[in-house]
Design an enzyme around this catalytic site. Structure first.
Site, PDB file in Angstrom:
ATOM      1  N   ARG A  39       0.827  -1.215   0.000  1.00  0.00           N
ATOM      2  CA  ARG A  39       0.000   0.000   0.000  1.00  0.00           C
ATOM      3  C   ARG A  39       0.859   1.262   0.000  1.00  0.00           C
ATOM      4  O   ARG A  39       0.334   2.378  -0.061  1.00  0.00           O
ATOM      5  CB  ARG A  39      -0.902   0.015   1.229  1.00  0.00           C
ATOM      6  CG  ARG A  39      -2.289  -0.498   0.959  1.00  0.00           C
ATOM      7  CD  ARG A  39      -2.509  -1.861   1.521  1.00  0.00           C
ATOM      8  NE  ARG A  39      -3.668  -2.492   0.917  1.00  0.00           N
ATOM      9  CZ  ARG A  39      -3.975  -3.752   1.133  1.00  0.00           C
ATOM     10  NH1 ARG A  39      -3.237  -4.492   1.913  1.00  0.00           N
ATOM     11  NH2 ARG A  39      -5.021  -4.290   0.551  1.00  0.00           N
ATOM     12  N   SER A  40       2.174   1.113   0.066  1.00  0.00           N
ATOM     13  CA  SER A  40       3.054   2.293   0.140  1.00  0.00           C
ATOM     14  C   SER A  40       2.861   3.251  -1.042  1.00  0.00           C
ATOM     15  O   SER A  40       2.878   4.469  -0.844  1.00  0.00           O
ATOM     16  CB  SER A  40       4.518   1.865   0.236  1.00  0.00           C
ATOM     17  OG  SER A  40       4.716   1.205   1.456  1.00  0.00           O
ATOM     18  N   LYS A  89      14.487  -7.174   4.131  1.00  0.00           N
ATOM     19  CA  LYS A  89      14.737  -6.207   5.214  1.00  0.00           C
ATOM     20  C   LYS A  89      16.057  -6.435   5.959  1.00  0.00           C
ATOM     21  O   LYS A  89      16.686  -5.481   6.399  1.00  0.00           O
ATOM     22  CB  LYS A  89      13.579  -6.227   6.202  1.00  0.00           C
ATOM     23  CG  LYS A  89      12.291  -5.628   5.654  1.00  0.00           C
ATOM     24  CD  LYS A  89      11.274  -5.566   6.756  1.00  0.00           C
ATOM     25  CE  LYS A  89       9.926  -5.114   6.265  1.00  0.00           C
ATOM     26  NZ  LYS A  89       8.958  -5.057   7.368  1.00  0.00           N
ATOM     27  N   ASN A 109      13.813  -0.943   6.863  1.00  0.00           N
ATOM     28  CA  ASN A 109      12.725  -0.877   5.873  1.00  0.00           C
ATOM     29  C   ASN A 109      12.752   0.421   5.070  1.00  0.00           C
ATOM     30  O   ASN A 109      11.887   0.635   4.223  1.00  0.00           O
ATOM     31  CB  ASN A 109      11.355  -1.074   6.540  1.00  0.00           C
ATOM     32  CG  ASN A 109      10.977   0.078   7.456  1.00  0.00           C
ATOM     33  OD1 ASN A 109      11.764   0.992   7.669  1.00  0.00           O
ATOM     34  ND2 ASN A 109       9.782   0.026   7.996  1.00  0.00           N
ATOM     35  N   GLY A 150       3.900 -12.332  20.344  1.00  0.00           N
ATOM     36  CA  GLY A 150       4.692 -12.524  19.120  1.00  0.00           C
ATOM     37  C   GLY A 150       6.138 -12.089  19.303  1.00  0.00           C
ATOM     38  O   GLY A 150       6.425 -11.192  20.116  1.00  0.00           O
ATOM     39  N   GLY A 152       8.401 -11.971  16.313  1.00  0.00           N
ATOM     40  CA  GLY A 152       8.956 -11.862  14.963  1.00  0.00           C
ATOM     41  C   GLY A 152       9.533 -10.470  14.724  1.00  0.00           C
ATOM     42  O   GLY A 152       9.843  -9.735  15.673  1.00  0.00           O
ATOM     43  N   GLY A 153       9.658 -10.102  13.455  1.00  0.00           N
ATOM     44  CA  GLY A 153      10.239  -8.813  13.082  1.00  0.00           C
ATOM     45  C   GLY A 153       9.457  -7.642  13.656  1.00  0.00           C
ATOM     46  O   GLY A 153      10.052  -6.675  14.165  1.00  0.00           O
ATOM     47  N   LEU A 239      -1.347  -4.942  15.518  1.00  0.00           N
ATOM     48  CA  LEU A 239      -0.590  -4.528  14.332  1.00  0.00           C
ATOM     49  C   LEU A 239      -1.248  -5.018  13.044  1.00  0.00           C
ATOM     50  O   LEU A 239      -0.995  -4.495  11.963  1.00  0.00           O
ATOM     51  CB  LEU A 239       0.854  -5.054  14.405  1.00  0.00           C
ATOM     52  CG  LEU A 239       1.882  -4.076  14.983  1.00  0.00           C
ATOM     53  CD1 LEU A 239       1.480  -3.629  16.376  1.00  0.00           C
ATOM     54  CD2 LEU A 239       3.264  -4.673  14.999  1.00  0.00           C
ATOM     55  N   TYR A 241      -3.740  -5.304  10.131  1.00  0.00           N
ATOM     56  CA  TYR A 241      -4.670  -4.314   9.577  1.00  0.00           C
ATOM     57  C   TYR A 241      -5.557  -4.855   8.469  1.00  0.00           C
ATOM     58  O   TYR A 241      -6.295  -4.109   7.830  1.00  0.00           O
ATOM     59  CB  TYR A 241      -3.927  -3.047   9.113  1.00  0.00           C
ATOM     60  CG  TYR A 241      -2.817  -3.290   8.130  1.00  0.00           C
ATOM     61  CD1 TYR A 241      -3.071  -3.340   6.766  1.00  0.00           C
ATOM     62  CD2 TYR A 241      -1.521  -3.492   8.567  1.00  0.00           C
ATOM     63  CE1 TYR A 241      -2.048  -3.574   5.863  1.00  0.00           C
ATOM     64  CE2 TYR A 241      -0.488  -3.721   7.679  1.00  0.00           C
ATOM     65  CZ  TYR A 241      -0.754  -3.770   6.329  1.00  0.00           C
ATOM     66  OH  TYR A 241       0.259  -4.012   5.441  1.00  0.00           O
TER      67      TYR A 241
END
Ligand code: NDP
Length: 300
Positions: A39-40, A89, A109, A150, A152-153, A239, A241
């Site tokens: 979506r960037s 990343k 990122n 979580g 993760g990253g 986080l 969405y």
């Protein structure tokens, strides 16, 4: 008044001189493999138009073996910088000069050229805290204990943000204990690895609950959690969405907790990159949010 005489144009021009570049149309991109889901472009193209900047933001599908070569020739390809998404990343960190946030998170990122040097940061940290600053006043007043789901990253960025804002203890609930223990090693003894079975008692006395797992995301299993032991003053963050309102946030709203969603974080994490590339600190507006919401809803 001509555009060149507006305060925005003057500030941009000064910025480019400071970083040793001339004020010409510039472009940034998002590099991923695949990249079409991002979506960037919607976000950055919205801001380019809003601030009348004659720049561009493109998508670049780059396979892992070609990544290092691609970013070492960013300038030749006409780019002043880039966003980096999966699976690049960690590699982005290795091939650039990372700032302390990127180092702490272990991934970058956002890349930008600074006097010919390729620099990097991780804007998820900023996205996480700025979203909370914008949507939940006083959320960081006294974070004695936060519960993060979580390891993760995304959890790394959240932990970094929480530590920067003074969190004293972070209970880190994860399926793989090995991964949670690795984060304690990275971030120190404030991080306390825990198992899912311990989640309900851990919520008691927590100031903040953050879901950084992919549970609850479209196509993933549901996040099964009961918020009954969470204090009424606690803040809940998800986080995820897609969907925009997850089951966790629905439950939080129903029980009267203050909360912040994943889309807010996504929008706020984009601010720094745009500012670095185009010299204007952009605003996360309701109009931008509606634009991306529409894309998410139509995409599913
Ligand atoms: P990772 O793959 O690095 O980590 C995934 C995490 O989810 C791990 O902790 C993993 O546990 C856990 N998990 C996955 N499936 C299960 C399951 N079935 N049961 C229990 N735990 C599970 O992903 P990221 O950290 O990069 O991203 C996580 C989520 O955050 C995604 O939904 C992503 O879209 C979202 N995100 C949102 C951002 C935003 O701006 N809003 C920014 C970055 C990410 P284990 O270690 O045991 O495998």
């Amino acid at each position: 008044m001509r555009f060149e005489e507006t305060p925005w144009a003057a500030r941009r021009s000064c910025y480019w001189k400071c970083v040793g570049m001339t004020d010409v149309a510039r472009a940034a991109c998002i590099i991923g493999w695949p990249v079409s889901h991002s979506r960037s472009p919607i976000i950055h193209r919205y801001w380019l138009k809003k601030y009348s900047i004659a720049g561009d933001y493109r998508q670049e599908a780059v396979a892992p073996p070609d990544f290092a070569g691609f970013v070492s020739a960013l300038s030749e390809k006409g780019y002043v910088g880039a966003n980096v998404t999966l699976p690049h990343k960690v590699r982005a960190l290795e091939v650039s000069e990372p700032d302390r946030r990127a180092v702490a998170v272990g991934a970058a990122n956002t890349l930008w050229l600074d006097n010919g040097k390729l620099k990097s940061t991780n804007t998820d940290v900023e996205g996480f805290v700025s979203n909370l600053d914008a949507s939940v006043s006083g959320w960081d007043k006294a974070i004695d204990k936060a519960v993060v789901l979580g390891a993760g990253g995304a959890a790394r960025a959240v932990i970094q943000g929480l530590l920067e804002r003074g969190a004293e203890r972070i209970a880190l609930v994860n399926r793989s204990q090995e991964r949670a223990k690795m984060l304690r090693k990275t971030f120190g003894s404030a991080v306390e690895p825990a198992r899912w079975e311990e989640c309900t008692p851990l919520l008691s006395g927590a100031a903040l609950l953050v879901n950084t797992t992919s549970l609850g995301m479209v196509g993933q299993p549901e996040l099964e959690i009961n918020l009954r032991s969470l204090p009424p003053s606690a803040v809940v963050v998800d986080l995820v969405y897609t969907p925009l309102k997850t089951e966790l946030l629905r439950q939080a709203e129903e029980r009267g907790f203050r909360f912040a969603d994943g889309l807010g974080m996504l929008l706020h994490q984009a601010v720094r990159g745009f500012e670095l590339w185009f010299g204007v600190k952009p605003e996360v507006t309701p109009e931008l949010r509606a634009l991306v919401e529409r894309d998410i809803v139509e995409g599913h």
